[in-house]
Design an enzyme around this catalytic site. Structure first.
Site, PDB file in Angstrom:
ATOM      1  CG  HIS B   7     -27.760  40.193  20.641  1.00  0.00           C
ATOM      2  ND1 HIS B   7     -26.686  39.348  20.762  1.00  0.00           N
ATOM      3  CD2 HIS B   7     -28.405  39.805  19.515  1.00  0.00           C
ATOM      4  CE1 HIS B   7     -26.685  38.486  19.751  1.00  0.00           C
ATOM      5  NE2 HIS B   7     -27.717  38.738  18.981  1.00  0.00           N
ATOM      6  CD  GLU B  43     -23.514  42.247  13.495  1.00  0.00           C
ATOM      7  OE1 GLU B  43     -23.883  41.187  12.979  1.00  0.00           O
ATOM      8  OE2 GLU B  43     -23.100  42.337  14.660  1.00  0.00           O
ATOM      9  CD  GLN B  60     -26.928  41.037  16.172  1.00  0.00           C
ATOM     10  OE1 GLN B  60     -27.846  40.226  16.223  1.00  0.00           O
ATOM     11  NE2 GLN B  60     -25.670  40.665  16.105  1.00  0.00           N
ATOM     12  CG  HIS B  84     -31.594  36.745  16.544  1.00  0.00           C
ATOM     13  ND1 HIS B  84     -31.228  37.510  15.447  1.00  0.00           N
ATOM     14  CD2 HIS B  84     -30.609  36.942  17.466  1.00  0.00           C
ATOM     15  CE1 HIS B  84     -30.078  38.110  15.681  1.00  0.00           C
ATOM     16  NE2 HIS B  84     -29.671  37.793  16.901  1.00  0.00           N
ATOM     17  CD  GLU B 134     -26.702  35.250  17.914  1.00  0.00           C
ATOM     18  OE1 GLU B 134     -27.599  36.029  17.549  1.00  0.00           O
ATOM     19  OE2 GLU B 134     -25.485  35.535  17.815  1.00  0.00           O
TER      20      GLU B 134
END
Lengths: 147, 147
Positions: B7, B43, B60, B84, B134
């Site tokens: 994502h 989220e 996301q 991110h 991530e």
């Protein structure tokens, strides 16, 4: 309209060092390298995965080749990091027209040349929640590139 | 080790407005919504495409639920935008150990709970060319979540 995350564009000061980081840390390999004079960048595409529309998702590493390029200005203001995200579409001109009708500023009057013979345009980040957003019609998606 | 772009995490001030933008402009639909108390965010996950490792790539959208959350601090410093990027892996603990051996700081001692029952960790952006990165082991990738 958009069928995949086509790539994530990452601004770096030194393309060779960035390529080395992604290869040695994660095992990602360079699929393609080119210079895009119009965008003022030297760039590498690292293919991460295939997508269910028949395309693929890439990381795009971008090093500016002149001080007045958008990526050079980004580096000056923000330092290295994510520069833009890109969605894949079968028809970038049509997608751009649709998005414009919906109130988003499209940065190019007509699509320009992107990576690997693609046709691209950009959407204004202020209309997209701070996200510089690119639309990409891959060469394999259909129409020929503007080259 | 990493088999997909899992994502792109986007920080927004108002989740409902961000969801509306992505739906009305691009036609993206919300696959999942949750609150992650540990991360301090509300989220939404918007599925963009399937990936050839059997997973999928998402956007996301992240709205902070408290002022001391990392996303709130990001919004203060940078405004809205890409927060991110995340790569999918079959074993996040093993991937984190490998990346740590290669000189990248891993932010969590052991993986924590991410979206949709996933296990996640983050890599230090200063070790990753300015990109907060991530690692995600989806629930469907194998081992159960830490819940």
């Amino acid at each position: 309209m958009f069928t995949r995350i086509d790539h994530i564009g990452i601004a770096c000061r030194n393309l060779d060092e960035a390529i080395r980081f992604y290869r040695e840390t994660y095992g990602f390999e360079v699929t393609h390298e080119e210079v895009n004079e119009e965008q003022g960048v030297r760039e590498a595409m690292l293919r991460i995965n295939g997508t269910d529309d028949g395309g693929a998702s890439y990381l795009q590493l971008l090093e500016p080749i002149r001080d007045d390029s958008p990526v050079a200005k980004f580096l000056e203001r923000h330092g290295e990091g994510v520069h833009h995200i890109a969605f894949g579409t079968a028809d970038v001109a049509e997608a751009a027209a649709t998005v414009r009708e919906r109130g988003v500023r499209v940065l190019y009057e007509t699509p320009r040349n992107g990576s690997m013979g693609s046709l691209i345009t950009f959407l204004h980040p202020k209309d997209c929640g701070g996200v510089l957003t690119e639309l990409v019609q891959a060469r394999t998606d259909g129409a020929p590139s503007a080259e």
